[in-house]
Design a protein around this motif. Sequence first.
Motif, PDB file in Angstrom:
ATOM      1  N   ALA A  10      48.195  18.103  -1.010  1.00 51.00           N
ATOM      2  CA  ALA A  10      48.194  17.145   0.312  1.00 51.00           C
ATOM      3  C   ALA A  10      49.654  16.416   0.728  1.00 51.00           C
ATOM      4  CB  ALA A  10      47.338  15.640   0.290  1.00 51.00           C
ATOM      5  N   ALA A  11      49.935  17.043   1.692  1.00 50.47           N
ATOM      6  CA  ALA A  11      51.228  16.296   2.509  1.00 50.47           C
ATOM      7  C   ALA A  11      50.717  15.100   3.219  1.00 50.47           C
ATOM      8  CB  ALA A  11      52.133  17.192   3.371  1.00 50.47           C
ATOM      9  N   LEU A  12      50.135  14.126   2.744  1.00 48.63           N
ATOM     10  CA  LEU A  12      49.741  12.966   3.235  1.00 48.63           C
ATOM     11  C   LEU A  12      50.614  12.128   3.866  1.00 48.63           C
ATOM     12  CD1 LEU A  12      46.860  11.546   3.668  1.00 48.63           C
ATOM     13  CD2 LEU A  12      47.349  10.157   1.639  1.00 48.63           C
ATOM     14  N   LEU A  13      50.627  12.098   5.323  1.00 49.96           N
ATOM     15  CA  LEU A  13      51.531  11.417   6.133  1.00 49.96           C
ATOM     16  C   LEU A  13      50.895  10.250   6.626  1.00 49.96           C
ATOM     17  CD1 LEU A  13      52.417  14.626   7.927  1.00 49.96           C
ATOM     18  CD2 LEU A  13      53.588  13.487   6.114  1.00 49.96           C
ATOM     19  N   ASP A  14      51.763   9.253   6.861  1.00 47.25           N
ATOM     20  CA  ASP A  14      51.440   7.784   7.436  1.00 47.25           C
ATOM     21  C   ASP A  14      52.710   7.328   8.311  1.00 47.25           C
ATOM     22  OD1 ASP A  14      49.429   5.843   8.137  1.00 47.25           O
ATOM     23  OD2 ASP A  14      50.426   4.732   6.529  1.00 47.25           O
ATOM     24  N   GLY A  15      52.506   6.987   9.426  1.00 44.02           N
ATOM     25  CA  GLY A  15      53.739   6.611  10.063  1.00 44.02           C
ATOM     26  C   GLY A  15      55.178   7.026   9.661  1.00 44.02           C
ATOM     27  N   GLY A  16      55.245   8.671   9.589  1.00 45.79           N
ATOM     28  CA  GLY A  16      56.327   9.276   9.493  1.00 45.79           C
ATOM     29  C   GLY A  16      56.690   9.428   7.915  1.00 45.79           C
ATOM     30  N   ARG A  17      55.718   8.798   6.916  1.00 47.59           N
ATOM     31  CA  ARG A  17      56.023   8.839   5.760  1.00 47.59           C
ATOM     32  C   ARG A  17      54.939   9.536   4.838  1.00 47.59           C
ATOM     33  NH1 ARG A  17      54.635   2.793   3.998  1.00 47.59           N
ATOM     34  NH2 ARG A  17      52.784   3.488   5.073  1.00 47.59           N
ATOM     35  N   LEU A  18      55.801  10.140   3.809  1.00 49.00           N
ATOM     36  CA  LEU A  18      55.048  11.374   2.929  1.00 49.00           C
ATOM     37  C   LEU A  18      54.705  10.407   1.525  1.00 49.00           C
ATOM     38  CD1 LEU A  18      54.078  14.200   2.537  1.00 49.00           C
ATOM     39  CD2 LEU A  18      56.405  14.411   1.311  1.00 49.00           C
ATOM     40  N   ASN A 107      60.109   7.744   3.214  1.00 51.67           N
ATOM     41  CA  ASN A 107      60.809   7.833   4.507  1.00 51.67           C
ATOM     42  C   ASN A 107      61.508   9.280   4.386  1.00 51.67           C
ATOM     43  OD1 ASN A 107      59.790   5.588   5.825  1.00 51.67           O
ATOM     44  ND2 ASN A 107      61.183   4.477   4.791  1.00 51.67           N
ATOM     45  N   PRO A 108      61.623   9.844   5.668  1.00 51.00           N
ATOM     46  CA  PRO A 108      62.449  11.301   5.590  1.00 51.00           C
ATOM     47  C   PRO A 108      63.736  11.046   4.859  1.00 51.00           C
ATOM     48  CG  PRO A 108      61.418  10.894   7.620  1.00 51.00           C
ATOM     49  CD  PRO A 108      61.444   9.619   6.881  1.00 51.00           C
ATOM     50  N   ASP A 109      64.528   9.837   4.854  1.00 50.80           N
ATOM     51  CA  ASP A 109      65.694  10.145   4.123  1.00 50.80           C
ATOM     52  C   ASP A 109      65.717   9.594   2.679  1.00 50.80           C
ATOM     53  OD1 ASP A 109      64.866   7.400   4.617  1.00 50.80           O
ATOM     54  OD2 ASP A 109      66.740   6.670   4.959  1.00 50.80           O
ATOM     55  N   GLU A 110      64.413   9.418   2.142  1.00 51.63           N
ATOM     56  CA  GLU A 110      63.898   9.279   0.520  1.00 51.63           C
ATOM     57  C   GLU A 110      63.249  10.490   0.131  1.00 51.63           C
ATOM     58  OE1 GLU A 110      63.065   4.327   0.824  1.00 51.63           O
ATOM     59  OE2 GLU A 110      61.498   5.742   1.464  1.00 51.63           O
ATOM     60  N   LEU A 111      62.965  11.483   0.843  1.00 50.57           N
ATOM     61  CA  LEU A 111      62.106  12.591   0.204  1.00 50.57           C
ATOM     62  C   LEU A 111      62.704  12.753  -1.118  1.00 50.57           C
ATOM     63  CD1 LEU A 111      61.147  14.587   3.454  1.00 50.57           C
ATOM     64  CD2 LEU A 111      59.818  13.040   1.960  1.00 50.57           C
ATOM     65  N   TRP A 112      64.233  13.138  -1.206  1.00 47.02           N
ATOM     66  CA  TRP A 112      64.542  13.681  -2.476  1.00 47.02           C
ATOM     67  C   TRP A 112      65.106  12.713  -3.653  1.00 47.02           C
ATOM     68  CZ3 TRP A 112      62.744  18.250  -2.640  1.00 47.02           C
ATOM     69  CH2 TRP A 112      62.402  18.777  -1.022  1.00 47.02           C
ATOM     70  N   ASP A 113      64.732  11.345  -3.271  1.00 49.14           N
ATOM     71  CA  ASP A 113      64.913  10.447  -4.311  1.00 49.14           C
ATOM     72  C   ASP A 113      64.013  10.518  -5.661  1.00 49.14           C
ATOM     73  OD1 ASP A 113      66.677   9.536  -2.383  1.00 49.14           O
ATOM     74  OD2 ASP A 113      65.817   7.679  -1.992  1.00 49.14           O
ATOM     75  N   VAL A 114      62.836  11.288  -5.403  1.00 45.91           N
ATOM     76  CA  VAL A 114      62.036  11.323  -6.630  1.00 45.91           C
ATOM     77  C   VAL A 114      62.384  12.629  -7.261  1.00 45.91           C
ATOM     78  CG1 VAL A 114      60.502   9.737  -5.612  1.00 45.91           C
ATOM     79  CG2 VAL A 114      60.137  12.116  -5.303  1.00 45.91           C
ATOM     80  N   ALA A 126      58.905  23.217   2.573  1.00 44.46           N
ATOM     81  CA  ALA A 126      58.063  23.820   3.917  1.00 44.46           C
ATOM     82  C   ALA A 126      57.277  22.792   4.686  1.00 44.46           C
ATOM     83  CB  ALA A 126      56.995  24.787   3.259  1.00 44.46           C
ATOM     84  N   THR A 127      57.130  21.869   4.090  1.00 39.86           N
ATOM     85  CA  THR A 127      56.263  20.551   4.914  1.00 39.86           C
ATOM     86  C   THR A 127      57.297  19.964   5.902  1.00 39.86           C
ATOM     87  OG1 THR A 127      54.808  20.135   3.072  1.00 39.86           O
ATOM     88  CG2 THR A 127      55.172  18.260   4.683  1.00 39.86           C
ATOM     89  N   VAL A 128      58.648  19.754   5.196  1.00 41.95           N
ATOM     90  CA  VAL A 128      59.606  19.146   6.106  1.00 41.95           C
ATOM     91  C   VAL A 128      59.802  20.136   7.216  1.00 41.95           C
ATOM     92  CG1 VAL A 128      62.121  18.309   6.062  1.00 41.95           C
ATOM     93  CG2 VAL A 128      60.521  17.929   4.186  1.00 41.95           C
ATOM     94  N   ALA A 129      59.911  21.459   6.908  1.00 45.97           N
ATOM     95  CA  ALA A 129      60.371  22.356   8.261  1.00 45.97           C
ATOM     96  C   ALA A 129      59.088  22.412   9.134  1.00 45.97           C
ATOM     97  CB  ALA A 129      60.478  23.766   7.334  1.00 45.97           C
ATOM     98  N   LEU A 130      58.091  22.266   8.617  1.00 41.00           N
ATOM     99  CA  LEU A 130      56.857  22.232   9.600  1.00 41.00           C
ATOM    100  C   LEU A 130      57.024  21.038  10.313  1.00 41.00           C
ATOM    101  CD1 LEU A 130      53.976  23.449  10.284  1.00 41.00           C
ATOM    102  CD2 LEU A 130      52.852  21.815   8.526  1.00 41.00           C
ATOM    103  N   LEU A 131      57.210  19.698   9.943  1.00 44.48           N
ATOM    104  CA  LEU A 131      57.390  18.743  10.440  1.00 44.48           C
ATOM    105  C   LEU A 131      58.291  18.301  11.521  1.00 44.48           C
ATOM    106  CD1 LEU A 131      56.397  16.234   7.738  1.00 44.48           C
ATOM    107  CD2 LEU A 131      54.704  16.960   9.540  1.00 44.48           C
ATOM    108  N   ALA A 132      59.442  19.391  11.169  1.00 40.98           N
ATOM    109  CA  ALA A 132      60.719  19.293  12.110  1.00 40.98           C
ATOM    110  C   ALA A 132      60.183  20.073  13.227  1.00 40.98           C
ATOM    111  CB  ALA A 132      61.895  19.733  11.203  1.00 40.98           C
ATOM    112  N   GLY A 133      59.465  20.943  13.039  1.00 42.73           N
ATOM    113  CA  GLY A 133      58.837  21.859  14.068  1.00 42.73           C
ATOM    114  C   GLY A 133      58.007  21.083  15.181  1.00 42.73           C
ATOM    115  N   GLY A 134      57.718  20.073  14.845  1.00 42.21           N
ATOM    116  CA  GLY A 134      56.886  19.042  15.943  1.00 42.21           C
ATOM    117  C   GLY A 134      55.475  18.814  15.308  1.00 42.21           C
ATOM    118  N   ALA A 135      55.051  19.441  14.444  1.00 40.08           N
ATOM    119  CA  ALA A 135      53.596  19.156  13.976  1.00 40.08           C
ATOM    120  C   ALA A 135      53.649  17.645  13.654  1.00 40.08           C
ATOM    121  CB  ALA A 135      53.456  20.215  12.670  1.00 40.08           C
TER     122      ALA A 135
END
Length: 136
Positions: A10-18, A107-114, A126-135
């Motif tokens: 699950a790419a569980l999204l809430d308020g722009g956060r993953l 948040n988007p700027d923290e995705l690679w902190d883990v 792939a999830t980031v690419a999908l979201l960047a496409g407006g989904a």
Amino acid sequence: MTERIVVVGAALLDGGRLLAARRSAPPELAGRWELPGGKVEAGETPEAALVRELREELGIETEPVERVPGEWPLKSPYVLQVWTARLLPGAGEPKALQDHDELRWLNPDELWDVDWLDQDVPAVHATVALLAGGAR
């Protein structure tokens, strides 16, 4: 040929956060982060498995939104498929109930902190690419 077994993430999204979940088991995966989810059971659709797994692992009610394009090999015969998902109204906050010892909303700027599990890295890309496409 061995039949493949689908694992849903699950790419569980809430308020722009993953949401990222830190594994507590098995020992070789403990301490690394993943998209929460699990195996699709016989007779179950991937979307139904996603809802069930998030209920069992995180104690929340969710709704699958869109399949993230792609499929990623795990240890044979498993393959990972990912769906974006959202919390249903009144679902509460996710809790680490099974297989995880910590959860983090990134948040988007923290995705690679883990330290993502190797097999989850391309799924997160792939999830980031999908979201960047407006989904959503």
